[in-house]
Design a protein around this motif. Structure first.
Motif, PDB file in Angstrom:
ATOM      1  N   SER A  87      -3.841   2.884  11.263  1.00 59.27           N
ATOM      2  CA  SER A  87      -2.937   2.841  10.124  1.00 59.27           C
ATOM      3  C   SER A  87      -1.562   2.306  10.533  1.00 59.27           C
ATOM      4  O   SER A  87      -1.032   2.688  11.574  1.00 59.27           O
ATOM      5  CB  SER A  87      -2.738   4.241   9.556  1.00 59.27           C
ATOM      6  OG  SER A  87      -3.975   4.790   9.159  1.00 59.27           O
ATOM      7  N   PHE A 141       0.181   9.346  13.633  1.00 63.91           N
ATOM      8  CA  PHE A 141       0.442   8.002  13.131  1.00 63.91           C
ATOM      9  C   PHE A 141       1.593   7.299  13.819  1.00 63.91           C
ATOM     10  O   PHE A 141       2.575   6.906  13.211  1.00 63.91           O
ATOM     11  CB  PHE A 141       0.616   8.010  11.600  1.00 63.91           C
ATOM     12  CG  PHE A 141      -0.581   8.619  10.962  1.00 63.91           C
ATOM     13  CD1 PHE A 141      -1.790   7.955  10.983  1.00 63.91           C
ATOM     14  CD2 PHE A 141      -0.528   9.894  10.437  1.00 63.91           C
ATOM     15  CE1 PHE A 141      -2.925   8.540  10.466  1.00 63.91           C
ATOM     16  CE2 PHE A 141      -1.661  10.487   9.913  1.00 63.91           C
ATOM     17  CZ  PHE A 141      -2.863   9.802   9.928  1.00 63.91           C
ATOM     18  N   GLY A 152      -0.550   3.107   6.006  1.00 60.34           N
ATOM     19  CA  GLY A 152      -0.124   4.492   6.177  1.00 60.34           C
ATOM     20  C   GLY A 152       1.260   4.725   5.605  1.00 60.34           C
ATOM     21  O   GLY A 152       1.903   3.810   5.099  1.00 60.34           O
ATOM     22  N   LYS A 153       1.684   5.970   5.700  1.00 59.05           N
ATOM     23  CA  LYS A 153       3.024   6.309   5.216  1.00 59.05           C
ATOM     24  C   LYS A 153       3.858   6.868   6.363  1.00 59.05           C
ATOM     25  O   LYS A 153       3.323   7.498   7.282  1.00 59.05           O
ATOM     26  CB  LYS A 153       2.948   7.331   4.088  1.00 59.05           C
ATOM     27  CG  LYS A 153       2.388   8.685   4.517  1.00 59.05           C
ATOM     28  CD  LYS A 153       2.483   9.700   3.400  1.00 59.05           C
ATOM     29  CE  LYS A 153       3.760  10.503   3.420  1.00 59.05           C
ATOM     30  NZ  LYS A 153       3.819  11.550   4.446  1.00 59.05           N
ATOM     31  N   TYR A 165       2.717   2.815   0.354  1.00 62.61           N
ATOM     32  CA  TYR A 165       1.517   1.993   0.127  1.00 62.61           C
ATOM     33  C   TYR A 165       1.878   0.731  -0.654  1.00 62.61           C
ATOM     34  O   TYR A 165       1.366  -0.353  -0.379  1.00 62.61           O
ATOM     35  CB  TYR A 165       0.438   2.799  -0.600  1.00 62.61           C
ATOM     36  CG  TYR A 165      -0.023   4.008   0.197  1.00 62.61           C
ATOM     37  CD1 TYR A 165      -0.514   3.857   1.496  1.00 62.61           C
ATOM     38  CD2 TYR A 165       0.053   5.297  -0.328  1.00 62.61           C
ATOM     39  CE1 TYR A 165      -0.919   4.954   2.242  1.00 62.61           C
ATOM     40  CE2 TYR A 165      -0.359   6.401   0.405  1.00 62.61           C
ATOM     41  CZ  TYR A 165      -0.840   6.225   1.691  1.00 62.61           C
ATOM     42  OH  TYR A 165      -1.235   7.311   2.419  1.00 62.61           O
ATOM     43  N   ASN A 218      -5.104   5.992   2.232  1.00 57.88           N
ATOM     44  CA  ASN A 218      -5.649   7.304   2.564  1.00 57.88           C
ATOM     45  C   ASN A 218      -5.298   8.290   1.454  1.00 57.88           C
ATOM     46  O   ASN A 218      -4.177   8.331   0.980  1.00 57.88           O
ATOM     47  CB  ASN A 218      -5.042   7.662   3.941  1.00 57.88           C
ATOM     48  CG  ASN A 218      -4.380   9.000   4.031  1.00 57.88           C
ATOM     49  OD1 ASN A 218      -4.983  10.021   3.745  1.00 57.88           O
ATOM     50  ND2 ASN A 218      -3.120   9.002   4.449  1.00 57.88           N
ATOM     51  N   SER A 245      -5.896  11.866   1.760  1.00 61.25           N
ATOM     52  CA  SER A 245      -6.206  13.196   2.266  1.00 61.25           C
ATOM     53  C   SER A 245      -5.644  14.188   1.269  1.00 61.25           C
ATOM     54  O   SER A 245      -4.619  13.939   0.657  1.00 61.25           O
ATOM     55  CB  SER A 245      -5.566  13.415   3.630  1.00 61.25           C
ATOM     56  OG  SER A 245      -6.204  12.594   4.558  1.00 61.25           O
TER      57      SER A 245
END
Ligand code: FMN
Ligand code: NAG
Ligand code: NAG
Ligand code: NAG
Ligand code: NAG
Length: 400
Positions: free
Chosen positions: A122, A151, A180-181, A192, A211, A213
């Motif tokens: 990511s 990450f 990713g963030k 994003y 993602n 989650s």
């Protein structure tokens, strides 16, 4: 992290000492990818010499400098494994999962291992260093890994440069990008959106993954997910339309979702929206925070668990999501795949493509070519002539 020359020489000298000085012999067999040599020698030495993160870094550097053995050019052309999805062509269904080449440094080298697609990332908007080390743990007795990298990413700009540098001459395979963030971001959706702005029209990227989650607020989870996810997806899809990005956008989900969460996600994913805006696929699954029966002492480490212990959990999630989405969107299956049978099971559960990561670190660089060969045989032994015929054939049976 700049440990490459030291690590490389430490690695080679470790091998050389163990072999009593036959450096030339070592080098030749490393490069040719002699399977026995890797499995009975290189992988054990690698694991004995390096912790999980250093071994990972070494593998990336070897790939970056094109030092990995070339299995790709030796692979057969398996007619029964070819497929086309969205507008992309896949020679076979086995790809590399996100998290291995986080910064997009090594796609050409990694493609020599025979992957038909590679997911970079990511990648976060700004660079971030991730959690403190150690943050990767091998669970040897379980053929598993626990990671809490948190990450670490070179950030959008550096990854763009890396991809341009490594892929401008030749793009050897299908490349996905996992967005990713940043840890410091307030609203993940902005990160994003920034990812789509930065890479949406990159000629090096063929598909995107974001993602979802579940929020870690026990009790609130069920109610929140849907209320939260719907505007989130709408915003991302509108951004994609506004930027005229036609490449597929997939969601990656956790294996730890409740039944209700799975249903909600399936409903939102197949929902029809104005202007044909839709999610193009699912990646099933990410690592698990659960701890099924584990034999290794590292089992108590915090983080996401991957590899063998995740396998059935993720296969069951694939079945569930295939069933709940009525087989209407492609699924990339990931979790504990280490041989042809594992891949076959996931395809039958409803995956159209497969990704792996952890098994590569245990079984070495010949893994992809072995899996592909085994899978092709399993499919023809059962009387099928293409993977399209088997996708999801176990899903309904199991869910009824
Ligand atoms: C060390 C490590 C780092 C990972 N990093 C990421 C990541 O950055 N983004 C992501 O979406 N998945 C990440 N994953 C999850 C994998 O992409 C994959 O979903 C998961 O490991 C299951 O596959 P496996 O059992 O074959 O490893 C990571 C996995 C591992 C082992
Ligand atoms: C994935 O989503 C979860 C929950 O929103 C978040 O905590 C996590 O940081 C995200 N991971 C990445 C790489 O963006
Ligand atoms: C994957 O799962 C881990 C925990 O298992 C979580 O921290 C992470 O945010 C999830 N998302 C991604 C993109 O890895
Ligand atoms: C995983 O599933 C297979 C059948 O698909 C079964 O043989 C095996 O025992 C299962 N493993 C675990 C740990 O449940
Ligand atoms: C192959 C390559 O150029 N890798 C670079 C990717 O970006 C990071 C961060 O800028 C560099 O450290 C790598 O060398």
């Amino acid at each position: 992290m700049t440990c490459k020359p030291q690590l490389m020489s430490k690695f080679l000298s470790g091998l050389t000492i163990a072999l009593g000085g036959g450096a030339g012999f070592v080098a030749i067999n490393l490069y040719k990818g002699n399977e026995k040599f890797y499995n009975s020698f290189v992988m054990p030495v690698l694991h004995a010499t390096f912790d999980g993160e250093s071994a990972h870094r070494l593998a990336i550097n070897m790939a970056k400098y094109s030092l990995l053995p070339d299995f790709y050019s030796k692979m057969k052309d398996y007619k029964n494994l070819k497929s086309s999805l969205w507008t992309l062509e896949f020679n076979h269904p086995i790809g590399l999962a996100a998290g291995f080449d986080k910064d997009g440094e090594a796609v050409p080298g990694l493609s020599k291992l025979g992957f038909s697609f590679i997911e970079v990332g990511s990648v976060t908007p700004n660079p971030q260093s991730g959690n403190e080390k150690p943050r990767v743990f091998r669970l040897k007795n379980d053929e598993a890994i626990i990671n809490r990298y948190g990450f670490n990413s070179a950030g959008h700009e550096a990854v763009r440069e890396n991809l341009t540098k490594s892929l401008s001459n030749l793009k050897p395979t299908v490349v996905g990008l996992n967005l990713g963030k940043n840890k410091a971001s307030v609203d993940s959706v902005d990160d994003y959106v920034a990812g789509l702005e930065a890479f949406g029209n990159s000629k090096f990227i063929d598909y995107f993954v974001i993602n979802i989650s579940s929020p870690n607020t026990p009790g609130l989870r069920n109610i929140q997910l849907k209320n939260h996810l719907e505007p989130f997806l709408d915003k991302i899809l509108q951004t994609k339309a506004k930027l005229k990005i036609t490449k597929p956008l997939l969601l990656k989900i956790s294996p730890d979702l409740s039944e209700k969460e799975k249903e909600d996600i399936a409903e939102l994913v197949i929902k029809s929206r104005p202007n044909g805006l839709k999610i193009d696929g699912l990646v099933v699954t990410n690592t698990t925070v659960s701890r099924p029966d584990l034999k290794s002492p590292e089992a108590s480490e915090t983080g996401g668990l991957s590899g063998q212990p995740l396998k059935n959990l993720s296969t069951q999630m694939i079945r569930d999501m295939h069933f709940l989405t009525k087989g209407s969107i492609p699924i990339i299956g990931a979790g504990g795949v280490s041989d042809g049978k594992d891949a076959y099971e996931k395809l039958r559960a409803g995956a159209s493509l497969i990704q792996l990561y952890t098994a590569l670190t245990y079984r070495g660089p010949s893994l992809v070519s072995t899996i592909v060969d085994e899978l092709s045989h399993l499919i023809s032994e059962d009387g099928f002539s293409s993977i399209e015929e088997i996708i999801g054939i176990d899903a309904e049976k199991a869910t009824k």
